[in-house]
Design a protein around this motif. Sequence first.
Motif, PDB file in Angstrom:
ATOM      1  N   TRP A 248       0.889  -1.176   0.206  1.00 27.41           N
ATOM      2  CA  TRP A 248       0.070   0.061   0.045  1.00 27.41           C
ATOM      3  C   TRP A 248       0.907   1.267   0.012  1.00 27.41           C
ATOM      4  O   TRP A 248       1.380   1.546   1.130  1.00 27.41           O
ATOM      5  CB  TRP A 248      -0.973  -0.015   1.265  1.00 27.41           C
ATOM      6  CG  TRP A 248      -1.828   1.328   1.478  1.00 27.41           C
ATOM      7  CD1 TRP A 248      -1.719   2.335   1.816  1.00 27.41           C
ATOM      8  CD2 TRP A 248      -3.343   1.207   0.971  1.00 27.41           C
ATOM      9  NE1 TRP A 248      -2.612   3.221   1.855  1.00 27.41           N
ATOM     10  CE2 TRP A 248      -3.757   2.441   1.272  1.00 27.41           C
ATOM     11  CE3 TRP A 248      -4.046   0.130   0.738  1.00 27.41           C
ATOM     12  CZ2 TRP A 248      -5.050   3.053   1.281  1.00 27.41           C
ATOM     13  CZ3 TRP A 248      -5.442   0.650   0.610  1.00 27.41           C
ATOM     14  CH2 TRP A 248      -5.685   1.847   0.857  1.00 27.41           C
ATOM     15  N   PRO A 249       1.027   1.900  -1.169  1.00 25.23           N
ATOM     16  CA  PRO A 249       1.850   3.104  -1.071  1.00 25.23           C
ATOM     17  C   PRO A 249       0.991   4.209  -0.362  1.00 25.23           C
ATOM     18  O   PRO A 249      -0.055   4.750  -1.000  1.00 25.23           O
ATOM     19  CB  PRO A 249       2.013   3.386  -2.500  1.00 25.23           C
ATOM     20  CG  PRO A 249       0.897   2.898  -3.325  1.00 25.23           C
ATOM     21  CD  PRO A 249       0.282   1.414  -2.435  1.00 25.23           C
ATOM     22  N   LEU A 250       1.662   4.476   0.780  1.00 25.06           N
ATOM     23  CA  LEU A 250       0.891   5.487   1.509  1.00 25.06           C
ATOM     24  C   LEU A 250       0.874   6.980   0.693  1.00 25.06           C
ATOM     25  O   LEU A 250       1.839   7.386  -0.097  1.00 25.06           O
ATOM     26  CB  LEU A 250       1.821   5.902   2.820  1.00 25.06           C
ATOM     27  CG  LEU A 250       1.619   4.800   3.640  1.00 25.06           C
ATOM     28  CD1 LEU A 250       2.732   4.905   4.936  1.00 25.06           C
ATOM     29  CD2 LEU A 250       0.395   4.599   4.565  1.00 25.06           C
ATOM     30  N   ALA A 251      -0.464   7.612   0.878  1.00 25.72           N
ATOM     31  CA  ALA A 251      -0.717   8.963   0.145  1.00 25.72           C
ATOM     32  C   ALA A 251      -0.352  10.198   1.064  1.00 25.72           C
ATOM     33  O   ALA A 251      -0.180  11.249   0.485  1.00 25.72           O
ATOM     34  CB  ALA A 251      -1.991   8.894  -0.070  1.00 25.72           C
ATOM     35  N   SER A 252      -0.219  10.127   2.258  1.00 24.79           N
ATOM     36  CA  SER A 252       0.001  11.233   3.338  1.00 24.79           C
ATOM     37  C   SER A 252       0.300  10.630   4.796  1.00 24.79           C
ATOM     38  O   SER A 252       0.272   9.521   4.867  1.00 24.79           O
ATOM     39  CB  SER A 252      -1.038  11.928   3.210  1.00 24.79           C
ATOM     40  OG  SER A 252      -2.455  11.524   3.864  1.00 24.79           O
TER      41      SER A 252
ATOM     42  N   SER B  28       4.031  18.410   1.047  1.00 27.47           N
ATOM     43  CA  SER B  28       2.952  18.477  -0.034  1.00 27.47           C
ATOM     44  C   SER B  28       2.283  17.354  -0.490  1.00 27.47           C
ATOM     45  O   SER B  28       2.904  16.274  -0.071  1.00 27.47           O
ATOM     46  CB  SER B  28       3.452  19.181  -1.397  1.00 27.47           C
ATOM     47  OG  SER B  28       4.288  18.569  -1.900  1.00 27.47           O
ATOM     48  N   LYS B  29       1.116  17.353  -0.987  1.00 30.88           N
ATOM     49  CA  LYS B  29       0.607  16.052  -1.457  1.00 30.88           C
ATOM     50  C   LYS B  29       1.511  15.457  -2.264  1.00 30.88           C
ATOM     51  O   LYS B  29       1.483  14.030  -2.207  1.00 30.88           O
ATOM     52  CB  LYS B  29      -0.721  16.301  -2.022  1.00 30.88           C
ATOM     53  CG  LYS B  29      -2.078  16.716  -1.158  1.00 30.88           C
ATOM     54  CD  LYS B  29      -3.264  16.969  -1.798  1.00 30.88           C
ATOM     55  CE  LYS B  29      -4.085  17.423  -1.106  1.00 30.88           C
ATOM     56  NZ  LYS B  29      -5.528  17.780  -1.651  1.00 30.88           N
ATOM     57  N   GLU B  30       2.069  15.990  -3.300  1.00 28.75           N
ATOM     58  CA  GLU B  30       2.981  15.396  -4.311  1.00 28.75           C
ATOM     59  C   GLU B  30       4.029  14.759  -3.815  1.00 28.75           C
ATOM     60  O   GLU B  30       4.503  13.558  -3.873  1.00 28.75           O
ATOM     61  CB  GLU B  30       3.518  16.437  -5.350  1.00 28.75           C
ATOM     62  CG  GLU B  30       2.274  17.104  -6.411  1.00 28.75           C
ATOM     63  CD  GLU B  30       1.445  18.162  -5.835  1.00 28.75           C
ATOM     64  OE1 GLU B  30       1.961  18.606  -4.714  1.00 28.75           O
ATOM     65  OE2 GLU B  30       0.150  18.298  -5.898  1.00 28.75           O
ATOM     66  N   GLU B  31       4.718  15.682  -2.628  1.00 28.42           N
ATOM     67  CA  GLU B  31       5.953  14.977  -1.985  1.00 28.42           C
ATOM     68  C   GLU B  31       5.633  13.940  -1.236  1.00 28.42           C
ATOM     69  O   GLU B  31       6.167  12.716  -1.039  1.00 28.42           O
ATOM     70  CB  GLU B  31       6.572  15.969  -1.021  1.00 28.42           C
ATOM     71  CG  GLU B  31       7.719  15.570  -0.406  1.00 28.42           C
ATOM     72  CD  GLU B  31       8.277  16.504   0.545  1.00 28.42           C
ATOM     73  OE1 GLU B  31       9.318  16.255   1.194  1.00 28.42           O
ATOM     74  OE2 GLU B  31       7.780  17.725   0.534  1.00 28.42           O
ATOM     75  N   ALA B  32       4.371  13.767  -0.550  1.00 25.69           N
ATOM     76  CA  ALA B  32       4.031  12.540   0.249  1.00 25.69           C
ATOM     77  C   ALA B  32       3.451  11.311  -0.676  1.00 25.69           C
ATOM     78  O   ALA B  32       4.021  10.321  -0.451  1.00 25.69           O
ATOM     79  CB  ALA B  32       2.758  13.063   1.137  1.00 25.69           C
TER      80      ALA B  32
ATOM     81  N   LEU C 240       8.889   4.455  -0.351  1.00 28.57           N
ATOM     82  CA  LEU C 240       8.400   3.408   0.694  1.00 28.57           C
ATOM     83  C   LEU C 240       8.057   1.970   0.343  1.00 28.57           C
ATOM     84  O   LEU C 240       8.466   0.966   0.876  1.00 28.57           O
ATOM     85  CB  LEU C 240       7.713   3.931   1.711  1.00 28.57           C
ATOM     86  CG  LEU C 240       8.237   5.067   2.756  1.00 28.57           C
ATOM     87  CD1 LEU C 240       7.293   5.894   3.427  1.00 28.57           C
ATOM     88  CD2 LEU C 240       9.274   4.415   3.586  1.00 28.57           C
ATOM     89  N   ALA C 241       7.084   2.062  -0.684  1.00 25.68           N
ATOM     90  CA  ALA C 241       6.355   0.806  -1.143  1.00 25.68           C
ATOM     91  C   ALA C 241       7.278   0.015  -1.755  1.00 25.68           C
ATOM     92  O   ALA C 241       7.589  -1.205  -1.907  1.00 25.68           O
ATOM     93  CB  ALA C 241       5.123   1.121  -1.961  1.00 25.68           C
ATOM     94  N   ARG C 242       8.149   0.644  -2.924  1.00 29.99           N
ATOM     95  CA  ARG C 242       9.301   0.010  -3.587  1.00 29.99           C
ATOM     96  C   ARG C 242      10.379  -0.386  -2.750  1.00 29.99           C
ATOM     97  O   ARG C 242      10.978  -1.567  -2.941  1.00 29.99           O
ATOM     98  CB  ARG C 242       9.900   1.006  -4.529  1.00 29.99           C
ATOM     99  CG  ARG C 242       8.839   1.385  -5.751  1.00 29.99           C
ATOM    100  CD  ARG C 242       9.370   2.465  -6.532  1.00 29.99           C
ATOM    101  NE  ARG C 242      10.790   2.168  -7.052  1.00 29.99           N
ATOM    102  CZ  ARG C 242      10.647   1.426  -8.096  1.00 29.99           C
ATOM    103  NH1 ARG C 242       9.789   0.591  -8.822  1.00 29.99           N
ATOM    104  NH2 ARG C 242      12.037   1.092  -8.862  1.00 29.99           N
TER     105      ARG C 242
ATOM    106  N   PRO D  81      -3.682   4.087  -2.901  1.00 29.58           N
ATOM    107  CA  PRO D  81      -4.839   4.821  -2.125  1.00 29.58           C
ATOM    108  C   PRO D  81      -5.846   5.436  -3.442  1.00 29.58           C
ATOM    109  O   PRO D  81      -5.247   6.109  -4.355  1.00 29.58           O
ATOM    110  CB  PRO D  81      -4.195   5.632  -1.379  1.00 29.58           C
ATOM    111  CG  PRO D  81      -3.015   5.227  -1.218  1.00 29.58           C
ATOM    112  CD  PRO D  81      -2.472   4.230  -2.520  1.00 29.58           C
ATOM    113  N   PHE D  82      -7.027   5.564  -3.004  1.00 27.36           N
ATOM    114  CA  PHE D  82      -7.923   6.496  -4.036  1.00 27.36           C
ATOM    115  C   PHE D  82      -7.948   5.945  -5.233  1.00 27.36           C
ATOM    116  O   PHE D  82      -8.346   6.617  -6.146  1.00 27.36           O
ATOM    117  CB  PHE D  82      -7.830   7.772  -3.958  1.00 27.36           C
ATOM    118  CG  PHE D  82      -7.268   8.361  -2.465  1.00 27.36           C
ATOM    119  CD1 PHE D  82      -8.325   8.367  -1.521  1.00 27.36           C
ATOM    120  CD2 PHE D  82      -6.084   8.749  -2.236  1.00 27.36           C
ATOM    121  CE1 PHE D  82      -8.278   8.867  -0.167  1.00 27.36           C
ATOM    122  CE2 PHE D  82      -5.855   9.197  -0.692  1.00 27.36           C
ATOM    123  CZ  PHE D  82      -6.936   9.208   0.186  1.00 27.36           C
ATOM    124  N   GLY D  83      -7.483   4.722  -5.622  1.00 28.33           N
ATOM    125  CA  GLY D  83      -7.597   4.106  -7.024  1.00 28.33           C
ATOM    126  C   GLY D  83      -6.773   4.804  -7.966  1.00 28.33           C
ATOM    127  O   GLY D  83      -7.099   4.675  -9.212  1.00 28.33           O
TER     128      GLY D  83
END
Length: 125
Positions: free
Chosen positions: A39-43, A72-76, A83-85, A103-105
């Motif tokens: 699960w690649p975290l979004a924030s 920022s959202k992009e940085e997160a 992290l997922a990789r 996250p969020f499809g």
Amino acid sequence: KADAGADFIITQPVFDVESFFSFMKKIENTGLPVIAGIWPLASYRNALFMQNEVPGVVIPDSVMKRMERCRSKEEARREGVMLAREMVTAIRGAIAGIQVSPPFGRLATALAVLARTDAEAEALL
């Protein structure tokens, strides 16, 4: 579930390599292939939710700190993908495959996790 006829195991999202390998040790006698949940975290807020509200999910302090530093959202999103990789690389030799839940499809996020190189991943974000 192995005794009931399961053909494979899919884990909760993996954020902690030590917890993952502890789990693998506990189930090794099943002989079942393991598909790791990624699960690649979004924030940081997403990380807090996963840590506090999803039973069985362990997110180490080091991961929480990395997500908290994002401004920022992009940085997160980039940090979450990296992290997922890193998780996939760390557990690759112990699993039969991965199941990526962006996250969020966001398909681009899943594809970035699966990219061959960090540069390819970055280009997808």
